[in-house]
Design a protein around this motif. Structure first.
Motif, PDB file in Angstrom:
ATOM      1  N   LEU A  40       0.842  -1.184   0.000  1.00  0.00           N
ATOM      2  CA  LEU A  40       0.000   0.000   0.000  1.00  0.00           C
ATOM      3  C   LEU A  40       0.881   1.239   0.000  1.00  0.00           C
ATOM      4  O   LEU A  40       1.705   1.430   0.900  1.00  0.00           O
ATOM      5  CB  LEU A  40      -0.907   0.009   1.235  1.00  0.00           C
ATOM      6  N   GLN A  41       0.740   2.054  -1.038  1.00  0.00           N
ATOM      7  CA  GLN A  41       1.427   3.342  -1.096  1.00  0.00           C
ATOM      8  C   GLN A  41       0.433   4.455  -0.776  1.00  0.00           C
ATOM      9  O   GLN A  41      -0.711   4.430  -1.239  1.00  0.00           O
ATOM     10  CB  GLN A  41       2.031   3.588  -2.483  1.00  0.00           C
ATOM     11  N   VAL A  42       0.876   5.411   0.026  1.00  0.00           N
ATOM     12  CA  VAL A  42       0.020   6.505   0.482  1.00  0.00           C
ATOM     13  C   VAL A  42       0.618   7.834   0.059  1.00  0.00           C
ATOM     14  O   VAL A  42       1.816   8.081   0.267  1.00  0.00           O
ATOM     15  CB  VAL A  42      -0.135   6.480   2.022  1.00  0.00           C
ATOM     16  N   SER A  43      -0.212   8.673  -0.549  1.00  0.00           N
ATOM     17  CA  SER A  43       0.193  10.044  -0.834  1.00  0.00           C
ATOM     18  C   SER A  43      -0.969  10.973  -0.541  1.00  0.00           C
ATOM     19  O   SER A  43      -2.123  10.533  -0.460  1.00  0.00           O
ATOM     20  CB  SER A  43       0.659  10.199  -2.287  1.00  0.00           C
ATOM     21  N   LEU A  44      -0.657  12.259  -0.362  1.00  0.00           N
ATOM     22  CA  LEU A  44      -1.663  13.248  -0.025  1.00  0.00           C
ATOM     23  C   LEU A  44      -1.878  14.201  -1.186  1.00  0.00           C
ATOM     24  O   LEU A  44      -0.920  14.554  -1.890  1.00  0.00           O
ATOM     25  CB  LEU A  44      -1.247  14.072   1.200  1.00  0.00           C
ATOM     26  N   GLN A  45      -3.109  14.617  -1.407  1.00  0.00           N
ATOM     27  CA  GLN A  45      -3.415  15.754  -2.263  1.00  0.00           C
ATOM     28  C   GLN A  45      -3.560  16.949  -1.330  1.00  0.00           C
ATOM     29  O   GLN A  45      -4.581  17.116  -0.672  1.00  0.00           O
ATOM     30  CB  GLN A  45      -4.692  15.509  -3.055  1.00  0.00           C
ATOM     31  N   TYR A  52      -3.499  22.272  -5.060  1.00  0.00           N
ATOM     32  CA  TYR A  52      -3.213  20.973  -4.467  1.00  0.00           C
ATOM     33  C   TYR A  52      -2.170  20.228  -5.299  1.00  0.00           C
ATOM     34  O   TYR A  52      -2.230  20.229  -6.531  1.00  0.00           O
ATOM     35  CB  TYR A  52      -4.490  20.133  -4.373  1.00  0.00           C
ATOM     36  N   VAL A  53      -1.227  19.616  -4.611  1.00  0.00           N
ATOM     37  CA  VAL A  53      -0.201  18.826  -5.285  1.00  0.00           C
ATOM     38  C   VAL A  53      -0.138  17.449  -4.638  1.00  0.00           C
ATOM     39  O   VAL A  53      -0.540  17.262  -3.486  1.00  0.00           O
ATOM     40  CB  VAL A  53       1.190  19.507  -5.205  1.00  0.00           C
ATOM     41  N   ALA A  54       0.360  16.479  -5.389  1.00  0.00           N
ATOM     42  CA  ALA A  54       0.538  15.127  -4.855  1.00  0.00           C
ATOM     43  C   ALA A  54       1.811  15.089  -4.018  1.00  0.00           C
ATOM     44  O   ALA A  54       2.892  15.413  -4.510  1.00  0.00           O
ATOM     45  CB  ALA A  54       0.607  14.124  -5.985  1.00  0.00           C
ATOM     46  N   VAL A  55       1.663  14.708  -2.748  1.00  0.00           N
ATOM     47  CA  VAL A  55       2.804  14.644  -1.830  1.00  0.00           C
ATOM     48  C   VAL A  55       2.978  13.188  -1.390  1.00  0.00           C
ATOM     49  O   VAL A  55       2.188  12.673  -0.589  1.00  0.00           O
ATOM     50  CB  VAL A  55       2.594  15.538  -0.598  1.00  0.00           C
ATOM     51  N   PRO A  56       3.998  12.476  -1.904  1.00  0.00           N
ATOM     52  CA  PRO A  56       4.217  11.090  -1.469  1.00  0.00           C
ATOM     53  C   PRO A  56       4.465  11.031   0.040  1.00  0.00           C
ATOM     54  O   PRO A  56       5.147  11.890   0.599  1.00  0.00           O
ATOM     55  CB  PRO A  56       5.455  10.668  -2.261  1.00  0.00           C
ATOM     56  N   ALA A  57       3.916   9.988   0.675  1.00  0.00           N
ATOM     57  CA  ALA A  57       4.040   9.891   2.136  1.00  0.00           C
ATOM     58  C   ALA A  57       4.799   8.644   2.564  1.00  0.00           C
ATOM     59  O   ALA A  57       5.895   8.737   3.112  1.00  0.00           O
ATOM     60  CB  ALA A  57       2.666   9.925   2.788  1.00  0.00           C
ATOM     61  N   LEU A  58       4.242   7.470   2.311  1.00  0.00           N
ATOM     62  CA  LEU A  58       4.879   6.251   2.816  1.00  0.00           C
ATOM     63  C   LEU A  58       4.379   5.039   2.063  1.00  0.00           C
ATOM     64  O   LEU A  58       3.413   5.108   1.295  1.00  0.00           O
ATOM     65  CB  LEU A  58       4.631   6.089   4.317  1.00  0.00           C
ATOM     66  N   GLN A  59       5.047   3.918   2.323  1.00  0.00           N
ATOM     67  CA  GLN A  59       4.619   2.625   1.806  1.00  0.00           C
ATOM     68  C   GLN A  59       4.614   1.626   2.961  1.00  0.00           C
ATOM     69  O   GLN A  59       5.470   1.683   3.850  1.00  0.00           O
ATOM     70  CB  GLN A  59       5.544   2.134   0.697  1.00  0.00           C
ATOM     71  N   THR A  60       3.625   0.750   2.958  1.00  0.00           N
ATOM     72  CA  THR A  60       3.535  -0.273   3.998  1.00  0.00           C
ATOM     73  C   THR A  60       3.019  -1.560   3.372  1.00  0.00           C
ATOM     74  O   THR A  60       2.527  -1.553   2.241  1.00  0.00           O
ATOM     75  CB  THR A  60       2.612   0.196   5.141  1.00  0.00           C
ATOM     76  N   LYS A  61       3.129  -2.642   4.109  1.00  0.00           N
ATOM     77  CA  LYS A  61       2.624  -3.923   3.631  1.00  0.00           C
ATOM     78  C   LYS A  61       1.482  -4.367   4.525  1.00  0.00           C
ATOM     79  O   LYS A  61       1.650  -4.548   5.744  1.00  0.00           O
ATOM     80  CB  LYS A  61       3.729  -4.976   3.615  1.00  0.00           C
ATOM     81  N   ILE A  62       0.309  -4.527   3.938  1.00  0.00           N
ATOM     82  CA  ILE A  62      -0.874  -4.996   4.652  1.00  0.00           C
ATOM     83  C   ILE A  62      -0.861  -6.521   4.658  1.00  0.00           C
ATOM     84  O   ILE A  62      -0.905  -7.152   3.596  1.00  0.00           O
ATOM     85  CB  ILE A  62      -2.163  -4.468   4.005  1.00  0.00           C
ATOM     86  N   LYS A  63      -0.784  -7.121   5.825  1.00  0.00           N
ATOM     87  CA  LYS A  63      -0.720  -8.578   5.927  1.00  0.00           C
ATOM     88  C   LYS A  63      -2.081  -9.221   6.145  1.00  0.00           C
ATOM     89  O   LYS A  63      -2.280 -10.391   5.799  1.00  0.00           O
ATOM     90  CB  LYS A  63       0.214  -8.976   7.072  1.00  0.00           C
ATOM     91  N   THR A  64      -3.018  -8.451   6.741  1.00  0.00           N
ATOM     92  CA  THR A  64      -4.305  -9.021   7.107  1.00  0.00           C
ATOM     93  C   THR A  64      -5.439  -8.135   6.600  1.00  0.00           C
ATOM     94  O   THR A  64      -5.433  -6.928   6.853  1.00  0.00           O
ATOM     95  CB  THR A  64      -4.432  -9.151   8.631  1.00  0.00           C
TER      96      THR A  64
END
Length: 419
Positions: A73-78, A106-118
């Motif tokens: 899961l990659q997360v970014s903000l507008q 508004y601009v796309a601001v990359p935030a983080l990446q995580t791995k969803i296991k469940t």
């Protein structure tokens, strides 16, 4: 031949890329669906512009969603800000501090990446760290991408209330319901602001108790007009209007609109969590009208109190479609869990026969049917029916489920006041 092989290879890569993209869509959680904790203060969740006027860092701004498949899961903000700022972004145990640029758009601001296991419900939480201007950020939305977004569920609408849920009580065929009795008990901590615990609903109205503010609670009884006007009561013909015949001491009565129209009454009463409360409805048909009267048992006084009596036009029948419901009517805290117990339901027919209602069919509203919210449920436990909504936990009931509680076998003893 080499050129054909190269074209075939490129085509295969393109098709594979398209397949991956099709299976891993990018979705945006709208800013107007956020919630602020512990309260929506020093920030506004605007139904048009999302998160705006975020000036304080004593709370978090939270976006909820449900993941059906494990994966990345990659997360970014507008987002944008009036001056450069820093906020933290957290989800699934991963947290990053990011910079929000000074920008008018508004601009796309990359935030983080995580791995969803469940699979399950997750929350992207934002918290202000530092700012050089007035606001930490205006957030139009949270963009999610990656394999975990397959079949993702989230609320795409600015309607931030939880789904309403109902208990529908079957009545034996051929029985005229003159009286309808029920009880409610709300567990400690489940009496959130903006909640309506409704005990005795019928085809023309509803009767229960609400949490209206930190300092006010009410006993509510309302009856709908005839005619079907959805919003403005002054558009309802007089012959279609409900008429108030009587009301109890200190009860406030008026017309209402906005969700249909009709006659409304309420008594300000500081009811308590964990205590049983008793509700009683009476119906008297006469020609083409029916008079509906609501009584509430005041435990401190050990007596029944008249709430109000309304005459409903274009009716002329006893109560039908008996039900109870749980409703969240505030937007700001539509993410907080609520639960209520509903029990000891009885009817008394026009021939004087008491009948205990021990079965209830579960139903829910348009918010649930559209799958905008999937956190709700109900059932039977400890001799009571129960309903719950919100809290972003898995549903434990589906539309049409039938619940049953054990019979008590003892009809209520009712000694109404004499007028």
């Amino acid at each position: 031949m080499k050129q054909k092989t190269l074209l075939a290879t490129l085509l295969a890569i393109g098709l594979a890329s398209h397949h991956v993209f099709a299976q891993t869509p990018t979705v945006t959680l709208p800013g107007f669906t956020a919630y602020a904790d512990p309260a929506e203060e020093n920030v506004e969740i605007n139904y048009k512009n999302g998160v705006v006027d975020w000036t304080g860092n004593s709370n978090t701004v939270n976006f909820y969603f449900h993941v059906a498949s494990a994966g990345t899961l990659q997360v970014s903000l507008q987002a944008k800000s009036d001056a450069e700022s820093k906020i933290s972004v957290a989800v699934n145990g991963t947290e990053k501090t990011i910079s929000i640029p000074n920008n008018n758009d508004y601009v796309a601001v990359p935030a983080l990446q995580t791995k969803i296991k469940t699979p399950g419900f997750y929350c992207v939480s934002l918290k202000g760290i530092s700012k050089n201007g007035k606001v930490y950020a205006d957030v139009k939305g949270i963009t999610l991408s990656g394999t975990a977004t397959r079949d993702i569920q989230y609320n795409p609408k600015p309607w931030r209330r939880a789904a309403s849920v109902h208990l529908n009580y079957p009545v034996p065929d051929g029985k005229n319901v003159e009286w309808f009795y029920g009880e409610i008990k709300v567990p400690a901590g489940e009496d959130k602001l903006g909640t309506y615990f409704m005990s005795c609903g019928f085809h023309r109205g509803y009767f229960g108790m609400q949490v209206n503010s930190p300092t006010e609670r009410r006993i509510i009884f309302s009856v709908w007009d005839a005619g079907g006007e959805p919003e403005e009561r002054d558009k309802v013909k007089y012959e279609d209007q409900v008429v108030m015949l009587a009301k109890g001491d200190s009860v406030i009565a008026s017309g209402f609109g906005g969700e249909g129209t009709g006659g409304h009454s309420h008594w300000v009463y500081d009811w308590k969590a964990s205590q049983n409360y008793r509700f009683l409805m009476h119906s008297v048909p006469s020609g083409t009208t029916t008079t509906y009267t609501a009584y509430f048992y005041v435990p401190e006084h050990h007596e029944w109190k008249l709430i109000a009596s309304f005459r409903a036009p274009k009716d002329g029948k006893y109560m039908g479609h008996l039900y109870s419901f749980l409703e969240n009517f505030s937007f700001e805290n539509g993410h907080l869990g609520r639960k209520g117990y509903f029990g000891n339901e009885w009817i008394k027919t026009n021939t004087g026969e008491w009948i205990e209602l021990t079965k209830a069919k579960f139903s829910n509203d348009a918010t649930a049917k559209a799958k905008d919210r999937i956190d709700y449920g109900g059932g039977s436990e400890n001799g009571w029916f129960y309903l719950w909504n919100s809290g972003f936990k898995p549903a434990n009931a589906q539309y049409g489920d039938l619940f049953e509680r054990p019979a008590t076998g003892t009809p209520p003893v009712i000694d109404l006041p004499k007028f």
